[in-house]
Design a protein around this motif. Structure first.
Motif, PDB file in Angstrom:
ATOM      1  N   ALA A   1      15.733   0.910  46.999  1.00 46.40           N
ATOM      2  CA  ALA A   1      16.388   2.209  46.827  1.00 46.40           C
ATOM      3  C   ALA A   1      17.599   2.088  45.903  1.00 46.40           C
ATOM      4  O   ALA A   1      17.865   2.978  45.083  1.00 46.40           O
ATOM      5  N   TYR A   2      18.329   0.980  46.030  1.00 42.43           N
ATOM      6  CA  TYR A   2      19.487   0.762  45.154  1.00 42.43           C
ATOM      7  C   TYR A   2      19.043   0.679  43.693  1.00 42.43           C
ATOM      8  O   TYR A   2      19.649   1.296  42.805  1.00 42.43           O
ATOM      9  N   PHE A   3      17.968  -0.056  43.429  1.00 46.12           N
ATOM     10  CA  PHE A   3      17.524  -0.196  42.041  1.00 46.12           C
ATOM     11  C   PHE A   3      16.852   1.073  41.525  1.00 46.12           C
ATOM     12  O   PHE A   3      16.920   1.362  40.325  1.00 46.12           O
ATOM     13  N   ALA A   4      16.218   1.830  42.403  1.00 45.04           N
ATOM     14  CA  ALA A   4      15.672   3.124  41.979  1.00 45.04           C
ATOM     15  C   ALA A   4      16.796   4.027  41.496  1.00 45.04           C
ATOM     16  O   ALA A   4      16.685   4.688  40.447  1.00 45.04           O
ATOM     17  N   GLU A   5      17.893   4.054  42.242  1.00 45.13           N
ATOM     18  CA  GLU A   5      19.055   4.850  41.837  1.00 45.13           C
ATOM     19  C   GLU A   5      19.654   4.328  40.538  1.00 45.13           C
ATOM     20  O   GLU A   5      20.032   5.107  39.655  1.00 45.13           O
ATOM     21  N   THR A   6      19.733   3.008  40.409  1.00 44.77           N
ATOM     22  CA  THR A   6      20.279   2.406  39.183  1.00 44.77           C
ATOM     23  C   THR A   6      19.445   2.795  37.972  1.00 44.77           C
ATOM     24  O   THR A   6      19.984   3.156  36.909  1.00 44.77           O
TER      25      THR A   6
ATOM     26  N   ASP B   1       9.950  -6.595  43.287  1.00 46.94           N
ATOM     27  CA  ASP B   1       9.768  -5.430  44.157  1.00 46.94           C
ATOM     28  C   ASP B   1       9.665  -4.126  43.379  1.00 46.94           C
ATOM     29  O   ASP B   1      10.004  -3.069  43.900  1.00 46.94           O
ATOM     30  N   LEU B   2       9.158  -4.169  42.150  1.00 48.35           N
ATOM     31  CA  LEU B   2       9.129  -2.958  41.339  1.00 48.35           C
ATOM     32  C   LEU B   2       8.183  -1.904  41.918  1.00 48.35           C
ATOM     33  O   LEU B   2       8.401  -0.701  41.722  1.00 48.35           O
ATOM     34  N   LEU B   3       7.162  -2.303  42.636  1.00 54.58           N
ATOM     35  CA  LEU B   3       6.298  -1.324  43.299  1.00 54.58           C
ATOM     36  C   LEU B   3       7.091  -0.528  44.334  1.00 54.58           C
ATOM     37  O   LEU B   3       6.933   0.695  44.448  1.00 54.58           O
ATOM     38  N   ASP B   4       7.928  -1.211  45.086  1.00 51.54           N
ATOM     39  CA  ASP B   4       8.763  -0.519  46.078  1.00 51.54           C
ATOM     40  C   ASP B   4       9.824   0.343  45.398  1.00 51.54           C
ATOM     41  O   ASP B   4      10.153   1.435  45.886  1.00 51.54           O
ATOM     42  N   ILE B   5      10.373  -0.139  44.295  1.00 50.93           N
ATOM     43  CA  ILE B   5      11.354   0.645  43.538  1.00 50.93           C
ATOM     44  C   ILE B   5      10.704   1.932  43.044  1.00 50.93           C
ATOM     45  O   ILE B   5      11.304   3.018  43.119  1.00 50.93           O
ATOM     46  N   ARG B   6       9.470   1.839  42.556  1.00 48.71           N
ATOM     47  CA  ARG B   6       8.747   3.037  42.112  1.00 48.71           C
ATOM     48  C   ARG B   6       8.584   4.043  43.240  1.00 48.71           C
ATOM     49  O   ARG B   6       8.761   5.252  43.045  1.00 48.71           O
ATOM     50  N   GLN B   7       8.251   3.562  44.438  1.00 46.79           N
ATOM     51  CA  GLN B   7       8.092   4.461  45.583  1.00 46.79           C
ATOM     52  C   GLN B   7       9.401   5.160  45.931  1.00 46.79           C
ATOM     53  O   GLN B   7       9.428   6.373  46.198  1.00 46.79           O
ATOM     54  N   GLU B   8      10.493   4.385  45.948  1.00 50.65           N
ATOM     55  CA  GLU B   8      11.801   4.971  46.253  1.00 50.65           C
ATOM     56  C   GLU B   8      12.213   5.968  45.175  1.00 50.65           C
ATOM     57  O   GLU B   8      12.811   7.010  45.474  1.00 50.65           O
TER      58      GLU B   8
ATOM     59  N   ARG C   1      10.257   7.844  43.282  1.00 46.55           N
ATOM     60  CA  ARG C   1       9.487   9.081  43.445  1.00 46.55           C
ATOM     61  C   ARG C   1       9.989   9.875  44.646  1.00 46.55           C
ATOM     62  O   ARG C   1      10.084  11.111  44.597  1.00 46.55           O
ATOM     63  N   LYS C   2      10.315   9.195  45.730  1.00 43.88           N
ATOM     64  CA  LYS C   2      10.764   9.856  46.948  1.00 43.88           C
ATOM     65  C   LYS C   2      12.135  10.510  46.764  1.00 43.88           C
ATOM     66  O   LYS C   2      12.374  11.621  47.252  1.00 43.88           O
ATOM     67  N   ASN C   3      13.026   9.854  46.068  1.00 44.72           N
ATOM     68  CA  ASN C   3      14.422  10.309  46.000  1.00 44.72           C
ATOM     69  C   ASN C   3      14.725  11.228  44.828  1.00 44.72           C
ATOM     70  O   ASN C   3      15.719  11.962  44.869  1.00 44.72           O
ATOM     71  N   PHE C   4      13.920  11.172  43.767  1.00 43.97           N
ATOM     72  CA  PHE C   4      14.275  11.917  42.559  1.00 43.97           C
ATOM     73  C   PHE C   4      13.207  12.895  42.088  1.00 43.97           C
ATOM     74  O   PHE C   4      13.300  13.437  40.990  1.00 43.97           O
ATOM     75  N   ALA C   5      12.184  13.121  42.914  1.00 42.82           N
ATOM     76  CA  ALA C   5      11.174  14.156  42.654  1.00 42.82           C
ATOM     77  C   ALA C   5      10.465  14.003  41.314  1.00 42.82           C
ATOM     78  O   ALA C   5       9.972  14.980  40.745  1.00 42.82           O
ATOM     79  N   LYS C   6      10.445  12.811  40.794  1.00 41.34           N
ATOM     80  CA  LYS C   6       9.671  12.499  39.594  1.00 41.34           C
ATOM     81  C   LYS C   6       9.363  11.013  39.638  1.00 41.34           C
ATOM     82  O   LYS C   6       9.998  10.250  40.369  1.00 41.34           O
ATOM     83  N   SER C   7       8.394  10.607  38.852  1.00 40.97           N
ATOM     84  CA  SER C   7       8.034   9.188  38.866  1.00 40.97           C
ATOM     85  C   SER C   7       8.858   8.409  37.846  1.00 40.97           C
ATOM     86  O   SER C   7       9.309   8.955  36.838  1.00 40.97           O
ATOM     87  N   LEU C   8       9.040   7.123  38.122  1.00 39.81           N
ATOM     88  CA  LEU C   8       9.721   6.239  37.171  1.00 39.81           C
ATOM     89  C   LEU C   8       8.966   6.214  35.858  1.00 39.81           C
ATOM     90  O   LEU C   8       9.567   6.239  34.769  1.00 39.81           O
TER      91      LEU C   8
ATOM     92  N   GLY D   1       2.228   1.764  36.243  1.00 38.70           N
ATOM     93  CA  GLY D   1       1.477   2.931  36.677  1.00 38.70           C
ATOM     94  C   GLY D   1       2.364   4.096  37.047  1.00 38.70           C
ATOM     95  O   GLY D   1       3.573   3.963  37.246  1.00 38.70           O
ATOM     96  N   ASP D   2       1.722   5.259  37.139  1.00 41.21           N
ATOM     97  CA  ASP D   2       2.420   6.506  37.469  1.00 41.21           C
ATOM     98  C   ASP D   2       2.180   6.827  38.941  1.00 41.21           C
ATOM     99  O   ASP D   2       1.053   6.663  39.437  1.00 41.21           O
ATOM    100  N   ASP D   3       3.197   7.308  39.633  1.00 39.93           N
ATOM    101  CA  ASP D   3       3.087   7.602  41.067  1.00 39.93           C
ATOM    102  C   ASP D   3       2.866   9.079  41.349  1.00 39.93           C
ATOM    103  O   ASP D   3       2.945   9.504  42.499  1.00 39.93           O
ATOM    104  N   ASP D   4       2.600   9.890  40.327  1.00 42.48           N
ATOM    105  CA  ASP D   4       2.292  11.307  40.533  1.00 42.48           C
ATOM    106  C   ASP D   4       0.792  11.540  40.462  1.00 42.48           C
ATOM    107  O   ASP D   4       0.082  10.816  39.802  1.00 42.48           O
TER     108      ASP D   4
END
Length: 405
Positions: free
Chosen positions: A333-338, A364-371, A373-380, A402-405
């Motif tokens: 989640a920290y890196f998703a925000e970063t 852990d980039l797969l987990d970062i992608r999930q966070e 998408r969950k926190n910012f309403a768009k995919s990385l 890959g895209d998470d949408d």
């Protein structure tokens, strides 16, 4: 020397603070400040620290000529080895199969030989092989052609695309050590890089970064950092550099209660702030213990620990404390925000984007992608696609996986 660290001193960031009797009547915390304290962290404890399978000659990842000089060198001496990253399974980049280092080396040489460069071949190979395989390719490249692969990449590529490709060629701990060296090199200090790396790496990873820094640059990382920072920001960096966070071995509820009370008295109940209490507890207690402390703190104070840090501290210390808390809650989640803030708004912070994408691609980039998408309403993937262009974008999207949408 860096600018003033802006710690709260004796006044904190707040103006008038209510007394202890008002603590129970405070408003509920702001929504969305942090991930739920109980959320598991995807990047678990390290299980092994094996040496790299190949040991490269000094010039294979360094400056031209292979002289073995230290200072800015990226490579390894012929008899020196560095620890390999632990084997994670949540990265987007894994070992490529079937793998043929000689064939890849030949394809890269063909792509960069003569007039013009086949950037598509370069980015496809380097983003789909893991780091250990890239080191084998570099060794094969030198064996077959007597040339340094990184030197050829620097000669044939330009701009952000060059930076990304060269970054992918650095072994993991050399990558972190190199980033830290450049964060404290020359005029001014890049506190953002110090904060990001030292707040997010495990104790074992910190110890290995220090070891590699000493090998590569013949200098002590702690000495270099203390020479360029000051105040409570420096003290927390030094605590994190020790890599002595308590192991996760059960939670003592009595100590949880005690630490939560200490933090409450050091901040919300005190005129001014006792920063040392925050530094000691947040810098040394185990991850599972601190998650329980954050829960208890919320019960006692009516506030999330992040809110208190925001009010009681400022400047680089505040940013570092918040980064530590966020990483305790969830490193992905920290890196998703970063990553989000590296691309949000006008312009893109490409240094941060490259640093995070490269350093987390096998972790852990797969987990970062999930966070994300969950926190910012768009995919990385979509945000990278919108904010970058050209071969640089193609390479980042391949790392994203890959895209998470």
């Amino acid at each position: 020397m860096p600018p003033s660290q802006g710690t709260a001193g004796t006044e904190g960031k707040a103006g008038t603070r209510p007394g202890p009797e008002a603590a129970g009547a405070r408003c509920p915390p702001r929504v969305g400040l942090a991930r739920p304290p109980g959320e598991a962290r995807a990047a678990g404890p390290r299980r092994d620290l094996l040496p790299l399978r190949c040991c490269l000659a000094p010039a294979s990842l360094g400056a031209p000529g292979g002289s073995g000089r230290r200072g800015g060198r990226l490579g390894l001496g012929p008899t020196r080895r560095i620890p390999e990253m632990a084997k994670y399974t949540r990265g987007t980049v894994t070992a490529f199969a079937p793998f043929d280092a000689r064939a890849d080396a030949e394809a890269l040489r063909k792509a960069m030989k003569g007039l013009g460069t086949d950037e598509e071949t370069v980015l496809t190979i380097l983003t789909t092989r893991n780091n250990a395989q890239r080191q084998e390719i570099a060794s094969a490249f030198k064996t077959l052609f007597g040339r340094d692969l990184v030197d050829d990449l620097k000669s044939e590529l330009t701009g952000k695309f060059e930076t990304l490709m060269v970054s992918l060629m650095r072994p993991a701990y050399i990558f972190d050590a190199h980033a830290l060296k450049h964060a404290i090199k020359g005029a001014g200090t890049n506190e953002k890089v110090l904060t990001e790396i030292l707040a997010s790496r495990t104790p074992a990873e910190v110890q290995n970064i220090k070891q590699v820094y000493q090998q590569e640059y013949e200098a002590d990382l702690e000495d270099k950092i203390t020479g360029e920072t000051s105040g409570h920001f420096q003290r927390l960096l030094v605590v994190l550099l020790q890599g002595n966070r308590d192991p996760d071995a059960g939670v003592d509820e009595a100590l949880v209660e005690q630490d939560a009370q200490v933090l409450f008295r050091a901040g919300e109940l005190k005129w001014g702030t006792d920063e040392e209490k925050f530094i000691t507890i947040l810098g040394t207690r185990s991850v599972s213990h601190l998650r329980r402390v954050f829960d208890k703190y919320m019960t006692i104070s009516g506030f999330q620990i992040e809110e208190t840090i925001d009010r009681e501290t400022s400047g680089d210390l505040e940013k570092l404390l918040l980064a530590v808390v966020k990483c305790i809650r969830s490193v992905p989640a920290y890196f998703a925000e970063t990553l989000y803030y590296s691309m949000k708004g006008a312009g893109t912070d490409d240094d941060t984007l490259i640093r995070v994408m490269v350093s987390r691609s096998e972790v852990d980039l797969l987990d970062i992608r999930q966070e994300f998408r969950k926190n910012f309403a768009k995919s990385l993937y979509q945000m990278i696609q919108k904010d970058t262009s050209g071969d640089y974008r193609k390479a980042l999207l391949l790392l994203c996986g890959g895209d998470d949408d």
